[in-house]
Design an enzyme around this catalytic site. Structure first.
Site, mmCIF file in Angstrom:
data_model
loop_
_atom_site.group_PDB
_atom_site.id
_atom_site.type_symbol
_atom_site.label_atom_id
_atom_site.label_comp_id
_atom_site.label_asym_id
_atom_site.label_seq_id
_atom_site.Cartn_x
_atom_site.Cartn_y
_atom_site.Cartn_z
ATOM 1 N N GLY A 118 -1.765 -0.822 -6.341
ATOM 2 C CA GLY A 118 -1.399 -1.275 -4.770
ATOM 3 C C GLY A 118 -0.571 -0.195 -4.027
ATOM 4 O O GLY A 118 -0.649 0.870 -4.158
ATOM 5 N N SER A 119 0.187 -0.876 -3.273
ATOM 6 C CA SER A 119 0.971 0.047 -2.333
ATOM 7 C C SER A 119 1.823 1.248 -3.015
ATOM 8 O O SER A 119 2.279 2.096 -2.384
ATOM 9 C CB SER A 119 1.984 -0.761 -1.475
ATOM 10 O OG SER A 119 1.144 -1.747 -0.682
ATOM 11 N N ALA A 120 2.015 1.072 -4.147
ATOM 12 C CA ALA A 120 2.761 2.129 -4.953
ATOM 13 C C ALA A 120 2.181 3.301 -4.875
ATOM 14 O O ALA A 120 2.868 4.646 -5.095
ATOM 15 C CB ALA A 120 2.811 1.741 -6.336
ATOM 16 N N LYS B 219 0.851 4.548 -1.793
ATOM 17 C CA LYS B 219 0.888 5.241 -0.762
ATOM 18 C C LYS B 219 1.739 6.573 -0.359
ATOM 19 O O LYS B 219 1.216 7.455 0.271
ATOM 20 C CB LYS B 219 1.446 3.998 0.207
ATOM 21 C CG LYS B 219 0.704 2.822 0.371
ATOM 22 C CD LYS B 219 1.273 1.751 1.335
ATOM 23 C CE LYS B 219 0.304 0.647 1.389
ATOM 24 N NZ LYS B 219 0.832 -0.575 2.032
#
Length: 677
Positions: free
Chosen positions: A419-421, A423
């Site tokens: 997921g967004s980790a 980014k």
């Protein structure tokens, strides 16, 4: 006349001094002092020459040397010293005019960096020398050779079976050792009238059935004085066992050697556990000296490093009496022991982080971003590996197998959608890509966006519409999926793939633990723009294991230098690779700082006054339809020179519980206290 007078005076003085010197030249304890010096030099021949006549008649020089050399060279004793417990003046007074006397002595010996010491008396016997002077010579006693030694004792080198290597943390605290357990049982003849009560009490205390105990007591080989084993229990249960023994005389225990895992569930997925060999396995091990009840690795490091840990036949030096009974193991060379494993794990952090997980399904890690050392590696929930040594009942083993949280599964080696980790990595790659517009701002209303109508019903969705134009700084604060999807599309598939590979995604290095290989896509291509857009914010087909993210983050934390991770302590230099520039690393680190420090940041609940924390949250979606679930991530860098750590937490099934906030809160509580013990 004056000169003559002086001469007359001087001559008597000279004669007097010479006479005094001659008188003082003989020391009746000189032989003893020489013996003590010879002992310190381990000059056994000289020591023999200083024995009294009676001793030399009772033991030949050959016998004497054989005794001393047999022990001192076999052990081996590297240093020896003999010191009187009396001062010289008192010793001389004690022997004066006596035919013999005993002088109290301390004997000290150094064996393999350890000191052995004991006290005894040295008997000295008066003998006249050729000039008629008294000399006190040493009377031989076996006690002067070694503590409790007798002349009929012998030194033997014996073969010993294999001894398994042990596993330690970075500070040599044991996490898998050759320890002791209690073998609890009964002696039927001692149970008396309280037999039924004793059986019931043991069954109730340890979860056995009375039927099982009675069946054991009724076996054909059981006599009244036979110890009938019922079960093994941990030393932690000794108080319960003692309580039973105090009430029921027929219940007893034996202390036996076995594998022990002191930190139980906190390290279970690291250490794994042992299980009894199969018949097929024993065919290979029997010729190597392993007994039929040998245990071998069945999971974790015990399995992965079975050959290194298992040990081999070796030797030890023992002191035996005239009947061949072993009185003492003089030297265990440990040449039968397998290799010890010393991990980079800090057991205090490991235990604390496991406790913080509190049964949540997920993983948690701590990595030192300066050295690449893994200081905590947690899978939760877990199990007590000691039970595989002590013995599971069918009920307890089935409970583990049927537990919906699957505590036997090692989650830290498995792959999950990050997921967004991801980014910060997407941003770092973009900043390193020529032509990327760092000042880009998007102004999109709503939560959904698609590049063009060719995407059909598919669109990128963000959790929140911030209601303001979004630049890279705000994209981090709000964790804006649309911004990072566009970022991935702007840099292109080739730059994204190569950048992720530089950060270690998809590499083969498994740290010697069998981690599943992380990936960018299923087939290692990114030809689809929708897949590229999804990948930019950590969805698509991207899969990370528990250490993929913290390894990549070491570059962000340490000026662009990514560290090779280590699970085993060694003297090798830190291995690092420059994956992004220092400027890029500092920029991304700053954006990650806002994620925590800004009140609107998705990681703001991890904010701790006075701490320099930089992190990124992630909530990934897995499954379809009614089975759709969420995984919560939080990875945080602590820029404290005394705590150069990256703490990463992943929690399963966080849908409806705040998503990544579950991981944020857990990590915050851990970070707030680590390093304080």
């Amino acid at each position: 006349m004056k000169k003559i007078f002086v001469l007359i005076i001087m001559i008597p003085l000279f004669l007097i001094l010479a006479g005094c010197e001659e008188e003082e030249s003989h020391d009746p304890l000189g032989t003893l002092y020489d013996y003590m010096d010879a002992y310190e030099s381990m000059d056994f021949e000289k020591m023999y020459s200083l024995l009294d006549a009676t001793s030399r008649e009772s033991i030949t020089q050959e016998e004497y040397l054989s005794i001393y050399e047999g022990i001192y060279e076999s052990i081996p004793i590297t240093e020896a010293k003999m010191e009187s417990r009396m001062n010289d003046f008192d010793m001389e007074r004690k022997v004066s005019g006596e035919e013999s006397a005993r002088i109290p002595m301390n004997l000290m010996m150094k064996v393999q960096e350890e000191e052995i010491s004991y006290s005894t008396d040295v008997k000295v016997v008066r003998e006249e020398d050729e000039e008629g002077n008294d000399n006190y010579k040493v009377s031989f006693s076996p006690d002067l050779v070694y503590q409790n030694f007798k002349k009929t004792d012998k030194v033997e080198t014996r073969e010993v079976g294999p001894l398994r290597g042990e596993i330690f943390d970075r500070n040599r605290k044991p996490i898998a050792i050759n320890g002791e357990v209690l073998w609890v049982g009964m002696v039927p003849g001692n149970l008396g009238a309280g037999k039924a009560s004793a059986i019931k009490a043991m069954a109730d205390t340890f979860g056995l059935t009375q039927e099982y105990i009675n069946k054991r007591l009724g076996l054909s080989w059981v006599k009244d004085n036979t110890f009938v084993d019922m079960l093994k229990v941990s030393m932690d249960d000794k108080n319960r066992v003692d309580s039973l023994i105090s009430q029921y005389p027929g219940i007893i225990y034996r202390v036996v050697k076995d594998r022990v895992y002191p930190y139980k569930a906190a390290t279970a997925h690291l250490t794994g556990y042992l299980g009894l060999v199969s018949a097929e396995e024993y065919k290979e091990l029997e010729p190597l000296g392993f007994p039929i009840d040998t245990r071998v690795g069945r999971a974790g490091l015990e399995l992965l490093y079975e050959e290194e840990l298992r040990g081999q036949k070796g030797t030890e030096v023992v002191l035996v009496d005239e009947n061949g009974n072993v009185k003492e193991v003089l030297s265990s060379f440990m040449n039968n022991k397998g290799k010890d494993l010393v991990l980079t794990i800090d057991i205090e952090k490991q235990s604390e982080l496991y406790a913080r997980m509190n049964g949540e399904m997920g993983t948690a890690t701590v990595v030192n971003y300066e050295t690449g050392e893994v200081e905590a590696l947690v899978s939760s929930p877990s199990y007590d590996p000691n039970q595989f040594i002590l013995g599971h009942s069918n009920a307890s083993y089935n409970a583990l197998l049927n537990d919906p949280k699957n505590p036997l599964m090692n989650r830290f080696t498995r792959r999950y959608v990050p997921g967004s980790a991801i980014k910060p990595l997407t941003a770092a790659i973009a900043l390193e890509t020529q032509g990327f517009d760092e000042g880009k701002v998007i102004d999109i209303a709503g939560k959904d966006w698609q590049a063009d109508p060719s995407w059909g019903n598919y669109s990128v969705t963000r959790v929140t519409d911030p209601g303001v134009p979004v630049d890279i700084e705000k994209a981090f604060i709000y964790s804006d999926n649309i911004f990072f999807a566009q970022m991935a599309l702007d840099m292109g598939a080739d730059a994204f793939m190569k950048g992720m590979q530089k950060f270690g995604v998809g590499e083969e290095n498994q740290l010697g633990f069998g981690f599943e290989k992380s990936q960018i896509t299923n087939d290692e291509t990114l030809e689809n723009d929708m897949l590229l857009a999804d990948s930019g914010y950590g969805q698509g087909q991207i899969l990370f294991h528990s250490l993929t993210l913290p390894k990549a983050y070491t570059a962000i934390a340490d000026s662009g230098a990514m560290k090779e991770l280590k699970l085993f302590m060694d003297e090798k230099a830190v291995v690092e690779t420059g994956v992004v520039s220092e400027e890029t690393a500092e920029k991304v680190l700053g954006y990650m700082g806002n994620v925590i420090s800004d009140p609107n940041g998705t990681g703001h609940e991890a904010y701790i006054e006075g701490r320099s924390l930089y992190g990124k949250t992630g909530t990934s979606e897995v499954g379809q339809g009614a089975n759709r679930e969420e995984i919560g991530w939080f990875s945080v860098i602590d820029k404290d020179s005394a705590k150069p750590f990256i703490t990463t937490v992943m929690i399963e099934k966080v849908k409806g519980r705040g998503g990544s906030l579950v991981a944020v809160r857990l990590a915050r509580d851990f970070i707030a206290t680590y390093g304080q013990k």
